[in-house]
Design a protein around this motif. Structure first.
Motif, PDB file in Angstrom:
ATOM      1  N   ASP A  55       0.864  -1.179   0.000  1.00 52.86           N
ATOM      2  CA  ASP A  55       0.000   0.000   0.000  1.00 52.86           C
ATOM      3  C   ASP A  55       0.904   1.234   0.000  1.00 52.86           C
ATOM      4  O   ASP A  55       1.427   1.621   1.047  1.00 52.86           O
ATOM      5  N   PRO A  56       1.136   1.848  -1.169  1.00 49.83           N
ATOM      6  CA  PRO A  56       2.093   2.966  -1.234  1.00 49.83           C
ATOM      7  C   PRO A  56       1.731   4.129  -0.324  1.00 49.83           C
ATOM      8  O   PRO A  56       2.624   4.780   0.228  1.00 49.83           O
ATOM      9  N   GLY A  57       0.449   4.400  -0.148  1.00 49.68           N
ATOM     10  CA  GLY A  57       0.053   5.483   0.745  1.00 49.68           C
ATOM     11  C   GLY A  57       0.478   5.210   2.172  1.00 49.68           C
ATOM     12  O   GLY A  57       1.016   6.079   2.858  1.00 49.68           O
ATOM     13  N   GLU A  58       0.278   3.976   2.615  1.00 46.42           N
ATOM     14  CA  GLU A  58       0.677   3.603   3.967  1.00 46.42           C
ATOM     15  C   GLU A  58       2.201   3.600   4.092  1.00 46.42           C
ATOM     16  O   GLU A  58       2.753   3.994   5.121  1.00 46.42           O
ATOM     17  N   GLY A  59       2.885   3.163   3.027  1.00 51.87           N
ATOM     18  CA  GLY A  59       4.346   3.145   3.061  1.00 51.87           C
ATOM     19  C   GLY A  59       4.941   4.537   3.124  1.00 51.87           C
ATOM     20  O   GLY A  59       5.910   4.787   3.853  1.00 51.87           O
ATOM     21  N   LEU A  60       4.346   5.471   2.374  1.00 50.20           N
ATOM     22  CA  LEU A  60       4.823   6.850   2.400  1.00 50.20           C
ATOM     23  C   LEU A  60       4.607   7.450   3.783  1.00 50.20           C
ATOM     24  O   LEU A  60       5.486   8.122   4.337  1.00 50.20           O
ATOM     25  N   PHE A  61       3.445   7.169   4.359  1.00 50.85           N
ATOM     26  CA  PHE A  61       3.158   7.660   5.712  1.00 50.85           C
ATOM     27  C   PHE A  61       4.158   7.079   6.709  1.00 50.85           C
ATOM     28  O   PHE A  61       4.641   7.774   7.610  1.00 50.85           O
ATOM     29  N   SER A  62       4.474   5.798   6.544  1.00 49.98           N
ATOM     30  CA  SER A  62       5.408   5.146   7.460  1.00 49.98           C
ATOM     31  C   SER A  62       6.778   5.798   7.402  1.00 49.98           C
ATOM     32  O   SER A  62       7.399   6.057   8.435  1.00 49.98           O
ATOM     33  N   LEU A  63       7.271   6.070   6.196  1.00 48.83           N
ATOM     34  CA  LEU A  63       8.583   6.695   6.065  1.00 48.83           C
ATOM     35  C   LEU A  63       8.599   8.082   6.690  1.00 48.83           C
ATOM     36  O   LEU A  63       9.594   8.514   7.260  1.00 48.83           O
ATOM     37  N   GLU A  64       7.475   8.783   6.587  1.00 51.62           N
ATOM     38  CA  GLU A  64       7.421  10.150   7.105  1.00 51.62           C
ATOM     39  C   GLU A  64       7.189  10.215   8.620  1.00 51.62           C
ATOM     40  O   GLU A  64       7.783  11.039   9.305  1.00 51.62           O
ATOM     41  N   GLU A  65       6.315   9.346   9.115  1.00 50.88           N
ATOM     42  CA  GLU A  65       5.804   9.526  10.470  1.00 50.88           C
ATOM     43  C   GLU A  65       6.332   8.529  11.497  1.00 50.88           C
ATOM     44  O   GLU A  65       6.508   8.875  12.661  1.00 50.88           O
ATOM     45  N   THR A  66       6.553   7.284  11.094  1.00 48.33           N
ATOM     46  CA  THR A  66       6.892   6.265  12.086  1.00 48.33           C
ATOM     47  C   THR A  66       8.296   5.712  11.942  1.00 48.33           C
ATOM     48  O   THR A  66       8.888   5.276  12.931  1.00 48.33           O
ATOM     49  N   ALA A  67       8.852   5.707  10.729  1.00 45.82           N
ATOM     50  CA  ALA A  67      10.214   5.203  10.554  1.00 45.82           C
ATOM     51  C   ALA A  67      11.210   6.262  11.035  1.00 45.82           C
ATOM     52  O   ALA A  67      10.939   7.469  10.962  1.00 45.82           O
ATOM     53  N   PRO A  68      12.374   5.851  11.529  1.00 49.66           N
ATOM     54  CA  PRO A  68      13.402   6.823  11.920  1.00 49.66           C
ATOM     55  C   PRO A  68      13.766   7.755  10.765  1.00 49.66           C
ATOM     56  O   PRO A  68      13.705   7.373   9.594  1.00 49.66           O
ATOM     57  N   TRP A  69      14.162   8.968  11.109  1.00 48.71           N
ATOM     58  CA  TRP A  69      14.384  10.030  10.122  1.00 48.71           C
ATOM     59  C   TRP A  69      15.405   9.655   9.055  1.00 48.71           C
ATOM     60  O   TRP A  69      15.324  10.101   7.899  1.00 48.71           O
ATOM     61  N   PHE A  70      16.383   8.797   9.410  1.00 53.64           N
ATOM     62  CA  PHE A  70      17.475   8.558   8.468  1.00 53.64           C
ATOM     63  C   PHE A  70      17.047   7.733   7.260  1.00 53.64           C
ATOM     64  O   PHE A  70      17.717   7.764   6.227  1.00 53.64           O
ATOM     65  N   TYR A  71      15.898   7.019   7.337  1.00 54.64           N
ATOM     66  CA  TYR A  71      15.424   6.292   6.150  1.00 54.64           C
ATOM     67  C   TYR A  71      14.954   7.272   5.083  1.00 54.64           C
ATOM     68  O   TYR A  71      15.299   7.160   3.910  1.00 54.64           O
ATOM     69  N   GLN A  72      14.144   8.240   5.500  1.00 55.09           N
ATOM     70  CA  GLN A  72      13.692   9.241   4.537  1.00 55.09           C
ATOM     71  C   GLN A  72      14.885  10.027   3.993  1.00 55.09           C
ATOM     72  O   GLN A  72      14.963  10.306   2.789  1.00 55.09           O
ATOM     73  N   ALA A  73      15.832  10.375   4.860  1.00 57.32           N
ATOM     74  CA  ALA A  73      17.010  11.121   4.415  1.00 57.32           C
ATOM     75  C   ALA A  73      17.797  10.319   3.383  1.00 57.32           C
ATOM     76  O   ALA A  73      18.281  10.874   2.378  1.00 57.32           O
ATOM     77  N   TYR A  74      17.920   9.025   3.602  1.00 53.91           N
ATOM     78  CA  TYR A  74      18.655   8.156   2.679  1.00 53.91           C
ATOM     79  C   TYR A  74      17.986   8.141   1.299  1.00 53.91           C
ATOM     80  O   TYR A  74      18.643   8.349   0.271  1.00 53.91           O
ATOM     81  N   PHE A  75      16.662   7.892   1.278  1.00 63.55           N
ATOM     82  CA  PHE A  75      15.968   7.829  -0.001  1.00 63.55           C
ATOM     83  C   PHE A  75      15.935   9.181  -0.690  1.00 63.55           C
ATOM     84  O   PHE A  75      16.080   9.271  -1.923  1.00 63.55           O
ATOM     85  N   MET A  76      15.762  10.261   0.069  1.00 63.82           N
ATOM     86  CA  MET A  76      15.704  11.585  -0.540  1.00 63.82           C
ATOM     87  C   MET A  76      17.049  11.978  -1.139  1.00 63.82           C
ATOM     88  O   MET A  76      17.121  12.593  -2.204  1.00 63.82           O
ATOM     89  N   ARG A  77      18.131  11.625  -0.464  1.00 62.23           N
ATOM     90  CA  ARG A  77      19.458  11.933  -1.020  1.00 62.23           C
ATOM     91  C   ARG A  77      19.652  11.224  -2.364  1.00 62.23           C
ATOM     92  O   ARG A  77      20.113  11.830  -3.332  1.00 62.23           O
ATOM     93  N   LYS A  78      19.282   9.960  -2.421  1.00 62.39           N
ATOM     94  CA  LYS A  78      19.450   9.207  -3.661  1.00 62.39           C
ATOM     95  C   LYS A  78      18.511   9.717  -4.754  1.00 62.39           C
ATOM     96  O   LYS A  78      18.896   9.801  -5.922  1.00 62.39           O
ATOM     97  N   TRP A  79      17.272  10.073  -4.385  1.00 61.16           N
ATOM     98  CA  TRP A  79      16.315  10.549  -5.377  1.00 61.16           C
ATOM     99  C   TRP A  79      16.747  11.903  -5.944  1.00 61.16           C
ATOM    100  O   TRP A  79      16.710  12.123  -7.155  1.00 61.16           O
ATOM    101  N   ARG A  80      17.182  12.803  -5.080  1.00 61.98           N
ATOM    102  CA  ARG A  80      17.637  14.105  -5.577  1.00 61.98           C
ATOM    103  C   ARG A  80      18.847  13.953  -6.487  1.00 61.98           C
ATOM    104  O   ARG A  80      18.962  14.649  -7.510  1.00 61.98           O
TER     105      ARG A  80
END
Length: 339
Positions: free
Chosen positions: A184-209
């Protein structure tokens, strides 16, 4: 011979921590420590461009097995978001299957690997048609049978969606296996933003940018994003991408466009396996437990493994190699199913 199951994965402490498993799965440390045998799929690999239909070109690499007089079949591997055909987990799985007598095709999605200059339009996760078209091209050009498909994370999501359609379009896919797929991509996006530790989002955002910058460099005449959009976090940049570069009128409709949640997989016509871990910090296990599945789709939830980790010990090899190989080999060998 019986098949391995997620319950069989019992790593030593501290590898029973989902965050450690996840961080090690794609770390440079793992790439350094992996045995040489985990990279043999690179030897003699042929870089190729395959037809994604409508002028779309996708890159990949084909390696022919040399251990048997005839290949067991063709194994196709899909990497995760911002991974590539050279991601550690893809090389390791490919090398394991190669040793078992499978020919290997590793496919790059659009704008992954070094393919940013091949297609002007941006990659997004609803570009399933070009992946299915590419599978058809691969099946025609390398006709080893059976064809088995494995994907990881977003690649697992693509693999499941492709398997839902290959019989309809005449691609002879025999089996699909998804490791920690996005459900469920909506739930996964929410998880990365709200419940997963900050460094997961930072990792993916660095690679995406970094990927978006490579795309902009490849097509300097096309402005893909404003700087203010690039500086946003995951949800904001994803929404900007959807509104700028897709036909979806909203972020939610885009996320729904590649969901396989609920009863979406009831239409699966071929055997399939979904392997995930209860301690995956990126994709919540709840989405898997809510799935409605037909009898030919196996859901296997391990207690440990993190997100696409399943690392067995300090040699950095993964339980998923034997797991995938055993199920692929079962297509052509006598295997006793047990639970």
């Amino acid at each position: 011979m019986s098949l391995p199951y997620g319950k069989d994965f019992r790593p030593p402490w501290p590898l029973r921590n989902g965050h450690i498993q996840t961080m090690l799965s794609s770390s440079g440390v793992r790439r350094v420590l992996l045995p040489r045998a985990a990279k043999t799929v690179l030897q003699g690999a042929e870089p190729v461009v395959v037809d994604g239909g409508g002028g779309v070109r996708l890159t990949g690499a084909y390696t022919a097995q040399k251990t048997r007089s005839q290949a067991r079949g063709l194994a196709v591997l899909f990497h995760g978001w911002e991974g590539s055909v050279d991601s550690t987990y893809v090389l390791q799985t490919g090398s394991r299957l190669l040793a078992d007598g499978w020919d290997i095709f590793r496919l790059n999605f659009r704008d992954h690997g070094d393919s940013h200059g091949l297609n002007e339009a941006l990659f997004h996760s609803c570009r399933i048609d070009e992946v299915i078209h590419a599978l058809g091209d691969i099946a025609q050009r390398w006709p080893a049978r059976p064809i088995a498909l494995a994907g990881f994370s977003l690649g697992g999501n693509f693999a499941l969606r492709a398997a839902l359609q290959t019989s309809r379009v005449g691609i002879p896919l025999s089996y699909v296996l998804a490791v920690c797929p996005i459900i469920d991509p909506g739930e996964g996006l929410f998880s990365l933003e709200e419940t997963a530790p900050w460094f997961y989002q930072a990792y993916f955002m660095r690679k995406w940018r970094h990927s978006l910058q490579a795309k902009q460099k490849a097509f300097p005449q096309h402005q893909y994003f404003e700087m203010s959009e690039l500086n946003q976090h995951l949800r904001g940049l994803t929404e900007a991408m959807v509104l700028r570069h897709t036909d979806f009128p909203s972020l939610q409709q885009y996320l729904d466009g590649y969901s396989v949640a609920g009863d979406a997989l009831l239409a699966m016509q071929i055997p399939a396996t979904i392997l995930t871990a209860r301690d995956d910090p990126v994709i919540p296990v709840d989405a898997f437990e809510k799935l409605e599945l037909p009898p030919n789709v196996e859901l296997d939830i391990a207690d440990f493994g993190g997100h696409c980790g399943f690392i067995r010990g300090y040699g950095m090899t993964s339980f998923t190699d034997d797991y995938i190989a055993a199920r692929f080999n079962a297509l052509v060998d006598e295997v006793v199913p047990t639970t």
